[in-house]
Motif scaffolding. Sequence first.
Motif, PDB file in Angstrom:
ATOM      1  N   LEU A  96      13.370   0.391  -3.692  1.00  0.00           N
ATOM      2  CA  LEU A  96      12.472  -0.154  -4.712  1.00  0.00           C
ATOM      3  C   LEU A  96      11.113  -0.597  -4.164  1.00  0.00           C
ATOM      4  CD1 LEU A  96      12.507  -0.545  -7.726  1.00  0.00           C
ATOM      5  CD2 LEU A  96      13.406  -2.833  -7.379  1.00  0.00           C
ATOM      6  N   PRO A  97      11.021  -1.301  -3.031  1.00  0.00           N
ATOM      7  CA  PRO A  97       9.694  -1.623  -2.504  1.00  0.00           C
ATOM      8  C   PRO A  97       8.899  -0.382  -2.096  1.00  0.00           C
ATOM      9  CG  PRO A  97      11.341  -2.956  -1.409  1.00  0.00           C
ATOM     10  CD  PRO A  97      12.059  -1.989  -2.258  1.00  0.00           C
ATOM     11  N   ILE A  98       9.587   0.623  -1.577  1.00  0.00           N
ATOM     12  CA  ILE A  98       8.901   1.861  -1.197  1.00  0.00           C
ATOM     13  C   ILE A  98       8.358   2.557  -2.434  1.00  0.00           C
ATOM     14  CG2 ILE A  98       9.222   4.122  -0.127  1.00  0.00           C
ATOM     15  CD1 ILE A  98      11.361   2.754   1.657  1.00  0.00           C
ATOM     16  N   LEU A  99       9.163   2.582  -3.489  1.00  0.00           N
ATOM     17  CA  LEU A  99       8.721   3.188  -4.746  1.00  0.00           C
ATOM     18  C   LEU A  99       7.549   2.420  -5.353  1.00  0.00           C
ATOM     19  CD1 LEU A  99       9.437   5.294  -7.040  1.00  0.00           C
ATOM     20  CD2 LEU A  99      10.641   3.377  -8.090  1.00  0.00           C
ATOM     21  N   LEU A 100       7.622   1.087  -5.320  1.00  0.00           N
ATOM     22  CA  LEU A 100       6.530   0.282  -5.874  1.00  0.00           C
ATOM     23  C   LEU A 100       5.259   0.411  -5.047  1.00  0.00           C
ATOM     24  CD1 LEU A 100       8.427  -2.960  -6.944  1.00  0.00           C
ATOM     25  CD2 LEU A 100       7.568  -1.127  -8.409  1.00  0.00           C
ATOM     26  N   CYS A 101       5.410   0.582  -3.747  1.00  0.00           N
ATOM     27  CA  CYS A 101       4.227   0.804  -2.909  1.00  0.00           C
ATOM     28  C   CYS A 101       3.635   2.177  -3.179  1.00  0.00           C
ATOM     29  CB  CYS A 101       4.605   0.656  -1.437  1.00  0.00           C
ATOM     30  SG  CYS A 101       3.230   0.900  -0.303  1.00  0.00           S
ATOM     31  N   HIS A 102       4.473   3.163  -3.370  1.00  0.00           N
ATOM     32  CA  HIS A 102       3.998   4.513  -3.651  1.00  0.00           C
ATOM     33  C   HIS A 102       3.254   4.586  -4.985  1.00  0.00           C
ATOM     34  CE1 HIS A 102       3.863   8.860  -3.395  1.00  0.00           C
ATOM     35  NE2 HIS A 102       4.370   8.936  -4.620  1.00  0.00           N
ATOM     36  N   SER A 103       3.698   3.780  -5.948  1.00  0.00           N
ATOM     37  CA  SER A 103       3.036   3.784  -7.258  1.00  0.00           C
ATOM     38  C   SER A 103       1.914   2.745  -7.347  1.00  0.00           C
ATOM     39  CB  SER A 103       4.057   3.547  -8.366  1.00  0.00           C
ATOM     40  OG  SER A 103       4.650   2.286  -8.195  1.00  0.00           O
ATOM     41  N   HIS A 104       1.534   2.166  -6.221  1.00  0.00           N
ATOM     42  CA  HIS A 104       0.415   1.224  -6.100  1.00  0.00           C
ATOM     43  C   HIS A 104       0.630  -0.060  -6.883  1.00  0.00           C
ATOM     44  CE1 HIS A 104      -1.809   4.178  -3.869  1.00  0.00           C
ATOM     45  NE2 HIS A 104      -1.632   5.068  -4.841  1.00  0.00           N
ATOM     46  N   ILE A 105       1.877  -0.450  -7.081  1.00  0.00           N
ATOM     47  CA  ILE A 105       2.166  -1.755  -7.667  1.00  0.00           C
ATOM     48  C   ILE A 105       2.233  -2.801  -6.558  1.00  0.00           C
ATOM     49  CG2 ILE A 105       3.893  -3.080  -8.947  1.00  0.00           C
ATOM     50  CD1 ILE A 105       4.526  -0.484 -10.466  1.00  0.00           C
ATOM     51  N   LEU A 106       2.794  -2.430  -5.421  1.00  0.00           N
ATOM     52  CA  LEU A 106       2.792  -3.270  -4.226  1.00  0.00           C
ATOM     53  C   LEU A 106       1.861  -2.659  -3.189  1.00  0.00           C
ATOM     54  CD1 LEU A 106       6.520  -4.192  -3.409  1.00  0.00           C
ATOM     55  CD2 LEU A 106       4.744  -5.702  -4.218  1.00  0.00           C
ATOM     56  N   GLN A 107       1.221  -3.521  -2.411  1.00  0.00           N
ATOM     57  CA  GLN A 107       0.434  -3.021  -1.298  1.00  0.00           C
ATOM     58  C   GLN A 107       1.353  -2.815  -0.091  1.00  0.00           C
ATOM     59  OE1 GLN A 107      -2.771  -5.709  -0.681  1.00  0.00           O
ATOM     60  NE2 GLN A 107      -3.774  -5.205  -2.626  1.00  0.00           N
ATOM     61  N   PHE A 108       0.864  -2.066   0.901  1.00  0.00           N
ATOM     62  CA  PHE A 108       1.695  -1.725   2.052  1.00  0.00           C
ATOM     63  C   PHE A 108       2.173  -2.951   2.831  1.00  0.00           C
ATOM     64  CE2 PHE A 108       2.379  -0.341   6.439  1.00  0.00           C
ATOM     65  CZ  PHE A 108       3.351   0.627   6.221  1.00  0.00           C
ATOM     66  N   PRO A 109       1.314  -3.936   3.122  1.00  0.00           N
ATOM     67  CA  PRO A 109       1.841  -5.125   3.831  1.00  0.00           C
ATOM     68  C   PRO A 109       2.882  -5.891   3.016  1.00  0.00           C
ATOM     69  CG  PRO A 109      -0.538  -5.055   3.996  1.00  0.00           C
ATOM     70  CD  PRO A 109      -0.152  -3.985   3.028  1.00  0.00           C
ATOM     71  N   ALA A 110       2.728  -5.910   1.697  1.00  0.00           N
ATOM     72  CA  ALA A 110       3.730  -6.565   0.856  1.00  0.00           C
ATOM     73  C   ALA A 110       5.050  -5.801   0.906  1.00  0.00           C
ATOM     74  CB  ALA A 110       3.231  -6.670  -0.579  1.00  0.00           C
ATOM     75  N   MET A 111       4.975  -4.491   0.996  1.00  0.00           N
ATOM     76  CA  MET A 111       6.202  -3.693   1.115  1.00  0.00           C
ATOM     77  C   MET A 111       6.908  -4.005   2.424  1.00  0.00           C
ATOM     78  SD  MET A 111       6.743   0.405   1.519  1.00  0.00           S
ATOM     79  CE  MET A 111       6.154   0.353   3.192  1.00  0.00           C
ATOM     80  N   ILE A 112       6.162  -4.098   3.509  1.00  0.00           N
ATOM     81  CA  ILE A 112       6.749  -4.401   4.821  1.00  0.00           C
ATOM     82  C   ILE A 112       7.374  -5.796   4.810  1.00  0.00           C
ATOM     83  CG2 ILE A 112       6.244  -4.734   7.275  1.00  0.00           C
ATOM     84  CD1 ILE A 112       6.234  -1.824   6.372  1.00  0.00           C
ATOM     85  N   LEU A 113       6.666  -6.780   4.243  1.00  0.00           N
ATOM     86  CA  LEU A 113       7.206  -8.133   4.157  1.00  0.00           C
ATOM     87  C   LEU A 113       8.460  -8.170   3.293  1.00  0.00           C
ATOM     88  CD1 LEU A 113       3.950 -10.262   3.720  1.00  0.00           C
ATOM     89  CD2 LEU A 113       5.511 -10.299   5.661  1.00  0.00           C
ATOM     90  N   THR A 114       8.454  -7.436   2.181  1.00  0.00           N
ATOM     91  CA  THR A 114       9.603  -7.413   1.287  1.00  0.00           C
ATOM     92  C   THR A 114      10.807  -6.758   1.956  1.00  0.00           C
ATOM     93  OG1 THR A 114       8.126  -7.299  -0.613  1.00  0.00           O
ATOM     94  CG2 THR A 114      10.402  -6.678  -0.979  1.00  0.00           C
ATOM     95  N   LEU A 115      10.592  -5.642   2.619  1.00  0.00           N
ATOM     96  CA  LEU A 115      11.704  -4.967   3.297  1.00  0.00           C
ATOM     97  C   LEU A 115      12.283  -5.817   4.427  1.00  0.00           C
ATOM     98  CD1 LEU A 115      10.528  -1.260   3.469  1.00  0.00           C
ATOM     99  CD2 LEU A 115      12.445  -2.191   2.186  1.00  0.00           C
TER     100      LEU A 115
END
Length: 134
Positions: free
Chosen positions: A88-107
């Motif tokens: 889900l964080p990877i998908l949200l980052c890919h669709s520009h809902i989450l930024q990349f650093p937020a994806m890393i922090l979330t994962l």
Amino acid sequence: MKINPLTKIISLATVLAAGFLLIVLAGAIYGNWSPVAIALVFAFAHLPIAISNQLNVNFDDFLNESTAYALDLGKFLSAFLFISGVALPILLCHSHILQFPAMILTLSGGILIYGTVFTFTEFFDAREDDVFDV
């Protein structure tokens, strides 16, 4: 060398707090609170395994085949929730809902949360088995 059980619990609580801190930072810094929902997925991902293990303990001699199916279903649902929490964080980052650093922090926070919940349950299940090994 045996580590004190209280030390284990305190260290696991610290790791769990660090995981939730990473999730909250991912949401607060980047202005999107969807990582909190992802943290809940990670927090409850181990619950189906815990429930199915209780079924296995309570009905060990009764309905052996059914409890094996229940264990398999619990493992499947737990794996589904864990993979959903990772994807889900990877998908949200890919669709520009989450930024990349937020994806890393979330994962990283989610994996810390899942690992802590898993270790807590293994720690308390092992304590019950150690009582009978005396």
